[in-house]
Write a protein that holds these residues in place. Structure first.
Motif, PDB file in Angstrom:
ATOM      1  N   ASP A  50      -7.445  24.164  26.313  1.00 31.50           N
ATOM      2  CA  ASP A  50      -8.807  24.292  25.808  1.00 31.50           C
ATOM      3  C   ASP A  50      -9.622  23.091  26.290  1.00 31.50           C
ATOM      4  O   ASP A  50      -9.309  21.945  25.945  1.00 31.50           O
ATOM      5  CB  ASP A  50      -8.787  24.338  24.277  1.00 31.50           C
ATOM      6  N   PRO A  51     -10.672  23.323  27.099  1.00 32.37           N
ATOM      7  CA  PRO A  51     -11.450  22.213  27.647  1.00 32.37           C
ATOM      8  C   PRO A  51     -12.040  21.288  26.574  1.00 32.37           C
ATOM      9  O   PRO A  51     -12.046  20.068  26.747  1.00 32.37           O
ATOM     10  CB  PRO A  51     -12.562  22.894  28.443  1.00 32.37           C
ATOM     11  N   ALA A  52     -12.503  21.839  25.477  1.00 31.68           N
ATOM     12  CA  ALA A  52     -13.096  21.014  24.423  1.00 31.68           C
ATOM     13  C   ALA A  52     -12.047  20.106  23.788  1.00 31.68           C
ATOM     14  O   ALA A  52     -12.303  18.929  23.515  1.00 31.68           O
ATOM     15  CB  ALA A  52     -13.752  21.898  23.366  1.00 31.68           C
ATOM     16  N   LYS A  53     -10.858  20.650  23.569  1.00 29.32           N
ATOM     17  CA  LYS A  53      -9.782  19.839  22.985  1.00 29.32           C
ATOM     18  C   LYS A  53      -9.299  18.784  23.969  1.00 29.32           C
ATOM     19  O   LYS A  53      -9.000  17.648  23.580  1.00 29.32           O
ATOM     20  CB  LYS A  53      -8.621  20.727  22.547  1.00 29.32           C
ATOM     21  N   ALA A  54      -9.234  19.139  25.258  1.00 31.15           N
ATOM     22  CA  ALA A  54      -8.822  18.181  26.280  1.00 31.15           C
ATOM     23  C   ALA A  54      -9.827  17.035  26.357  1.00 31.15           C
ATOM     24  O   ALA A  54      -9.442  15.865  26.459  1.00 31.15           O
ATOM     25  CB  ALA A  54      -8.688  18.872  27.633  1.00 31.15           C
ATOM     26  N   GLU A  55     -11.100  17.363  26.284  1.00 33.61           N
ATOM     27  CA  GLU A  55     -12.134  16.331  26.318  1.00 33.61           C
ATOM     28  C   GLU A  55     -12.037  15.435  25.089  1.00 33.61           C
ATOM     29  O   GLU A  55     -12.170  14.209  25.186  1.00 33.61           O
ATOM     30  CB  GLU A  55     -13.524  16.960  26.408  1.00 33.61           C
ATOM     31  N   ALA A  56     -11.773  16.029  23.937  1.00 27.97           N
ATOM     32  CA  ALA A  56     -11.620  15.244  22.706  1.00 27.97           C
ATOM     33  C   ALA A  56     -10.412  14.317  22.798  1.00 27.97           C
ATOM     34  O   ALA A  56     -10.478  13.145  22.403  1.00 27.97           O
ATOM     35  CB  ALA A  56     -11.502  16.167  21.505  1.00 27.97           C
ATOM     36  N   GLN A  57      -9.304  14.814  23.345  1.00 28.88           N
ATOM     37  CA  GLN A  57      -8.106  13.984  23.517  1.00 28.88           C
ATOM     38  C   GLN A  57      -8.393  12.816  24.453  1.00 28.88           C
ATOM     39  O   GLN A  57      -8.031  11.673  24.166  1.00 28.88           O
ATOM     40  CB  GLN A  57      -6.951  14.808  24.098  1.00 28.88           C
ATOM     41  N   ALA A  58      -9.050  13.101  25.560  1.00 28.11           N
ATOM     42  CA  ALA A  58      -9.373  12.054  26.525  1.00 28.11           C
ATOM     43  C   ALA A  58     -10.309  11.019  25.903  1.00 28.11           C
ATOM     44  O   ALA A  58     -10.167   9.818  26.138  1.00 28.11           O
ATOM     45  CB  ALA A  58      -9.992  12.658  27.783  1.00 28.11           C
ATOM     46  N   GLY A  59     -11.256  11.478  25.108  1.00 31.58           N
ATOM     47  CA  GLY A  59     -12.164  10.557  24.426  1.00 31.58           C
ATOM     48  C   GLY A  59     -11.423   9.628  23.483  1.00 31.58           C
ATOM     49  O   GLY A  59     -11.697   8.422  23.427  1.00 31.58           O
ATOM     50  N   GLU A  60     -10.462  10.169  22.764  1.00 28.39           N
ATOM     51  CA  GLU A  60      -9.654   9.351  21.860  1.00 28.39           C
ATOM     52  C   GLU A  60      -8.825   8.336  22.658  1.00 28.39           C
ATOM     53  O   GLU A  60      -8.687   7.174  22.265  1.00 28.39           O
ATOM     54  CB  GLU A  60      -8.738  10.246  21.031  1.00 28.39           C
ATOM     55  N   MET A  61      -8.292   8.769  23.803  1.00 24.52           N
ATOM     56  CA  MET A  61      -7.527   7.859  24.669  1.00 24.52           C
ATOM     57  C   MET A  61      -8.403   6.716  25.166  1.00 24.52           C
ATOM     58  O   MET A  61      -7.973   5.566  25.229  1.00 24.52           O
ATOM     59  CB  MET A  61      -6.942   8.624  25.860  1.00 24.52           C
ATOM     60  N   CYS A  62      -9.646   7.050  25.534  1.00 22.68           N
ATOM     61  CA  CYS A  62     -10.578   6.029  26.008  1.00 22.68           C
ATOM     62  C   CYS A  62     -10.894   5.021  24.908  1.00 22.68           C
ATOM     63  O   CYS A  62     -10.909   3.810  25.153  1.00 22.68           O
ATOM     64  CB  CYS A  62     -11.871   6.672  26.498  1.00 22.68           C
ATOM     65  N   GLU A  63     -11.142   5.528  23.721  1.00 27.35           N
ATOM     66  CA  GLU A  63     -11.487   4.657  22.595  1.00 27.35           C
ATOM     67  C   GLU A  63     -10.335   3.729  22.219  1.00 27.35           C
ATOM     68  O   GLU A  63     -10.555   2.597  21.799  1.00 27.35           O
ATOM     69  CB  GLU A  63     -11.903   5.495  21.381  1.00 27.35           C
ATOM     70  N   LYS A  64      -9.100   4.213  22.380  1.00 32.96           N
ATOM     71  CA  LYS A  64      -7.939   3.434  21.947  1.00 32.96           C
ATOM     72  C   LYS A  64      -7.317   2.574  23.045  1.00 32.96           C
ATOM     73  O   LYS A  64      -6.701   1.558  22.748  1.00 32.96           O
ATOM     74  CB  LYS A  64      -6.869   4.364  21.378  1.00 32.96           C
ATOM     75  N   LEU A  65      -7.446   2.987  24.323  1.00 34.28           N
ATOM     76  CA  LEU A  65      -6.726   2.271  25.366  1.00 34.28           C
ATOM     77  C   LEU A  65      -7.448   2.182  26.711  1.00 34.28           C
ATOM     78  O   LEU A  65      -7.500   1.117  27.312  1.00 34.28           O
ATOM     79  CB  LEU A  65      -5.357   2.939  25.596  1.00 34.28           C
ATOM     80  N   LEU A  66      -7.988   3.270  27.198  1.00 35.47           N
ATOM     81  CA  LEU A  66      -8.421   3.329  28.594  1.00 35.47           C
ATOM     82  C   LEU A  66      -9.687   2.548  28.900  1.00 35.47           C
ATOM     83  O   LEU A  66      -9.899   2.136  30.033  1.00 35.47           O
ATOM     84  CB  LEU A  66      -8.599   4.790  29.028  1.00 35.47           C
ATOM     85  N   ALA A  67     -10.542   2.354  27.907  1.00 34.13           N
ATOM     86  CA  ALA A  67     -11.799   1.632  28.123  1.00 34.13           C
ATOM     87  C   ALA A  67     -11.962   0.558  27.056  1.00 34.13           C
ATOM     88  O   ALA A  67     -11.590   0.766  25.896  1.00 34.13           O
ATOM     89  CB  ALA A  67     -12.986   2.592  28.078  1.00 34.13           C
ATOM     90  N   ASN A  68     -12.493  -0.564  27.466  1.00 35.31           N
ATOM     91  CA  ASN A  68     -12.876  -1.603  26.513  1.00 35.31           C
ATOM     92  C   ASN A  68     -14.318  -1.299  26.127  1.00 35.31           C
ATOM     93  O   ASN A  68     -15.255  -1.682  26.832  1.00 35.31           O
ATOM     94  CB  ASN A  68     -12.751  -2.982  27.153  1.00 35.31           C
ATOM     95  N   THR A  69     -14.494  -0.602  25.025  1.00 36.96           N
ATOM     96  CA  THR A  69     -15.818  -0.081  24.680  1.00 36.96           C
ATOM     97  C   THR A  69     -16.830  -1.164  24.310  1.00 36.96           C
ATOM     98  O   THR A  69     -18.006  -0.865  24.155  1.00 36.96           O
ATOM     99  CB  THR A  69     -15.711   0.953  23.541  1.00 36.96           C
ATOM    100  N   VAL A  70     -16.388  -2.399  24.195  1.00 39.23           N
ATOM    101  CA  VAL A  70     -17.330  -3.493  23.964  1.00 39.23           C
ATOM    102  C   VAL A  70     -18.139  -3.751  25.229  1.00 39.23           C
ATOM    103  O   VAL A  70     -19.343  -3.992  25.171  1.00 39.23           O
ATOM    104  CB  VAL A  70     -16.586  -4.779  23.520  1.00 39.23           C
ATOM    105  N   ILE A  71     -17.479  -3.668  26.388  1.00 39.37           N
ATOM    106  CA  ILE A  71     -18.161  -3.997  27.653  1.00 39.37           C
ATOM    107  C   ILE A  71     -18.180  -2.844  28.650  1.00 39.37           C
ATOM    108  O   ILE A  71     -18.777  -2.973  29.716  1.00 39.37           O
ATOM    109  CB  ILE A  71     -17.533  -5.239  28.313  1.00 39.37           C
ATOM    110  N   GLU A  72     -17.518  -1.723  28.337  1.00 38.11           N
ATOM    111  CA  GLU A  72     -17.428  -0.615  29.290  1.00 38.11           C
ATOM    112  C   GLU A  72     -17.930   0.699  28.693  1.00 38.11           C
ATOM    113  O   GLU A  72     -17.778   0.941  27.501  1.00 38.11           O
ATOM    114  CB  GLU A  72     -15.976  -0.415  29.747  1.00 38.11           C
ATOM    115  N   ASN A  73     -18.492   1.517  29.566  1.00 35.47           N
ATOM    116  CA  ASN A  73     -18.839   2.901  29.252  1.00 35.47           C
ATOM    117  C   ASN A  73     -17.801   3.796  29.911  1.00 35.47           C
ATOM    118  O   ASN A  73     -17.164   3.395  30.886  1.00 35.47           O
ATOM    119  CB  ASN A  73     -20.212   3.268  29.815  1.00 35.47           C
TER     120      ASN A  73
END
Length: 79
Positions: A50-73
């Motif tokens: 499901d594309p929406a669920k995959a996008e949500a999973q990726a977003g959670e991964m970004c928030e927790k590990l893949l991106a430093n949301t303080v300085i990165e988009n």
């Protein structure tokens, strides 16, 4: 499902690596390069169909590990 995540520095955050690339390009004769911003691309092969669920999973991964949301988009792309 293949998901591509583009991570870039937020505007106003110094990018010394981008500056070094710009300087090197100028040294190689590419004098028209005025600014370089460096980022990263991360490809994730997810079992989710499901594309929406995959996008949500990726977003959670970004928030927790893949991106430093303080300085990165980040931007998520379903491929």
């Amino acid at each position: 499902m293949l998901v591509r995540v583009h991570v870039t520095l937020k505007a106003g955050v110094l990018d010394p690596q981008g500056a070094a690339v710009r300087h090197s390009l100028n040294s190689l004769g590419f004098e028209g390069v005025e600014k370089v911003r460096q980022g990263k691309v991360i490809e994730l092969a997810l079992s989710e169909t499901d594309p929406a669920k995959a996008e949500a999973q990726a977003g959670e991964m970004c928030e927790k590990l893949l991106a430093n949301t303080v300085i990165e988009n980040y931007k998520i792309e379903i491929v």
